[in-house]
Design a protein around this motif. Sequence first.
Motif, PDB file in Angstrom:
ATOM      1  N   LEU A  10       0.850  -1.186   0.000  1.00  9.19           N
ATOM      2  CA  LEU A  10       0.000   0.000   0.000  1.00  9.19           C
ATOM      3  C   LEU A  10       0.885   1.236   0.000  1.00  9.19           C
ATOM      4  CD1 LEU A  10      -2.562  -1.138   2.706  1.00  9.19           C
ATOM      5  CD2 LEU A  10      -2.945  -0.997   0.247  1.00  9.19           C
ATOM      6  N   PRO A  11       0.422   2.306  -0.635  1.00  8.63           N
ATOM      7  CA  PRO A  11       1.211   3.542  -0.586  1.00  8.63           C
ATOM      8  C   PRO A  11       1.150   4.126   0.822  1.00  8.63           C
ATOM      9  CG  PRO A  11      -0.925   3.959  -1.573  1.00  8.63           C
ATOM     10  CD  PRO A  11      -0.823   2.466  -1.360  1.00  8.63           C
ATOM     11  N   PRO A  12       2.099   4.961   1.174  1.00  7.99           N
ATOM     12  CA  PRO A  12       2.003   5.599   2.485  1.00  7.99           C
ATOM     13  C   PRO A  12       0.769   6.504   2.519  1.00  7.99           C
ATOM     14  CG  PRO A  12       3.874   6.465   1.236  1.00  7.99           C
ATOM     15  CD  PRO A  12       3.273   5.371   0.425  1.00  7.99           C
ATOM     16  N   PRO A  13       0.048   6.510   3.623  1.00  5.27           N
ATOM     17  CA  PRO A  13      -1.126   7.385   3.727  1.00  5.27           C
ATOM     18  C   PRO A  13      -0.715   8.854   3.668  1.00  5.27           C
ATOM     19  CG  PRO A  13      -1.094   5.758   5.495  1.00  5.27           C
ATOM     20  CD  PRO A  13       0.234   5.693   4.797  1.00  5.27           C
ATOM     21  N   ALA A  14      -1.686   9.695   3.394  1.00  8.23           N
ATOM     22  CA  ALA A  14      -1.436  11.134   3.367  1.00  8.23           C
ATOM     23  C   ALA A  14      -0.903  11.579   4.736  1.00  8.23           C
ATOM     24  CB  ALA A  14      -2.720  11.884   3.031  1.00  8.23           C
ATOM     25  N   PRO A  15       0.051  12.494   4.762  1.00  3.14           N
ATOM     26  CA  PRO A  15       0.677  12.902   6.022  1.00  3.14           C
ATOM     27  C   PRO A  15      -0.292  13.373   7.105  1.00  3.14           C
ATOM     28  CG  PRO A  15       1.956  13.715   4.185  1.00  3.14           C
ATOM     29  CD  PRO A  15       0.703  13.119   3.608  1.00  3.14           C
ATOM     30  N   PHE A  16      -1.350  14.079   6.744  1.00  7.59           N
ATOM     31  CA  PHE A  16      -2.277  14.582   7.767  1.00  7.59           C
ATOM     32  C   PHE A  16      -2.901  13.443   8.574  1.00  7.59           C
ATOM     33  CE2 PHE A  16      -5.386  13.687   4.463  1.00  7.59           C
ATOM     34  CZ  PHE A  16      -6.485  13.231   5.189  1.00  7.59           C
ATOM     35  N   MET A  17      -2.981  12.263   7.994  1.00  4.17           N
ATOM     36  CA  MET A  17      -3.643  11.142   8.655  1.00  4.17           C
ATOM     37  C   MET A  17      -2.890  10.677   9.903  1.00  4.17           C
ATOM     38  SD  MET A  17      -4.918   9.090   5.277  1.00  4.17           S
ATOM     39  CE  MET A  17      -6.213   8.130   6.078  1.00  4.17           C
ATOM     40  N   PHE A  18      -1.581  10.892   9.946  1.00  2.00           N
ATOM     41  CA  PHE A  18      -0.794  10.467  11.097  1.00  2.00           C
ATOM     42  C   PHE A  18      -1.054  11.330  12.326  1.00  2.00           C
ATOM     43  CE2 PHE A  18       1.637   8.834   7.482  1.00  2.00           C
ATOM     44  CZ  PHE A  18       1.694   7.504   7.834  1.00  2.00           C
ATOM     45  N   GLY A  19      -1.611  12.516  12.129  1.00  2.00           N
ATOM     46  CA  GLY A  19      -1.922  13.408  13.244  1.00  2.00           C
ATOM     47  C   GLY A  19      -3.319  13.230  13.792  1.00  2.00           C
ATOM     48  N   CYS A  20      -4.046  12.269  13.282  1.00  2.00           N
ATOM     49  CA  CYS A  20      -5.424  12.031  13.711  1.00  2.00           C
ATOM     50  C   CYS A  20      -5.528  10.621  14.277  1.00  2.00           C
ATOM     51  CB  CYS A  20      -6.378  12.216  12.526  1.00  2.00           C
ATOM     52  SG  CYS A  20      -8.079  11.702  12.858  1.00  2.00           S
ATOM     53  N   GLU A  21      -5.875  10.510  15.550  1.00  5.98           N
ATOM     54  CA  GLU A  21      -5.950   9.203  16.196  1.00  5.98           C
ATOM     55  C   GLU A  21      -6.969   8.287  15.523  1.00  5.98           C
ATOM     56  OE1 GLU A  21      -4.847   6.125  18.404  1.00  5.98           O
ATOM     57  OE2 GLU A  21      -3.836   8.054  18.404  1.00  5.98           O
TER      58      GLU A  21
END
Length: 103
Positions: A10-21
């Motif tokens: 899978l591609p890495p998720p969009a960066p903003f997603m890592f800041g959302c629990e």
Amino acid sequence: MDDFTDDKVLPPPAPFMFGCEECVQLLRAFSEKVAADADCFGEQMAVARHIVEGHADQVPRPHARNCDICPHYAARDDGDPGGLWAEHRARELFLPSEVARLL
């Protein structure tokens, strides 16, 4: 299982997603299903729905090319009932394009 790539990368998720629990929890559930070679359609849709509802400003613009679905939604007179078009576009934030654009 949904047809990803042969090696299920899978591609890495969009960066903003890592800041959302919630994004992290939904992505973890999704990736566990993919790793287990199990049906992950519900998890895909849960991630896409969360993005649309919780991060509407991050939903990509309509696909300009190589997408058979966006022109169909764009031609509708009733806009985006239920957010299905937005979910379609949001899937590209965590799936390979060729998979994200199938639905």
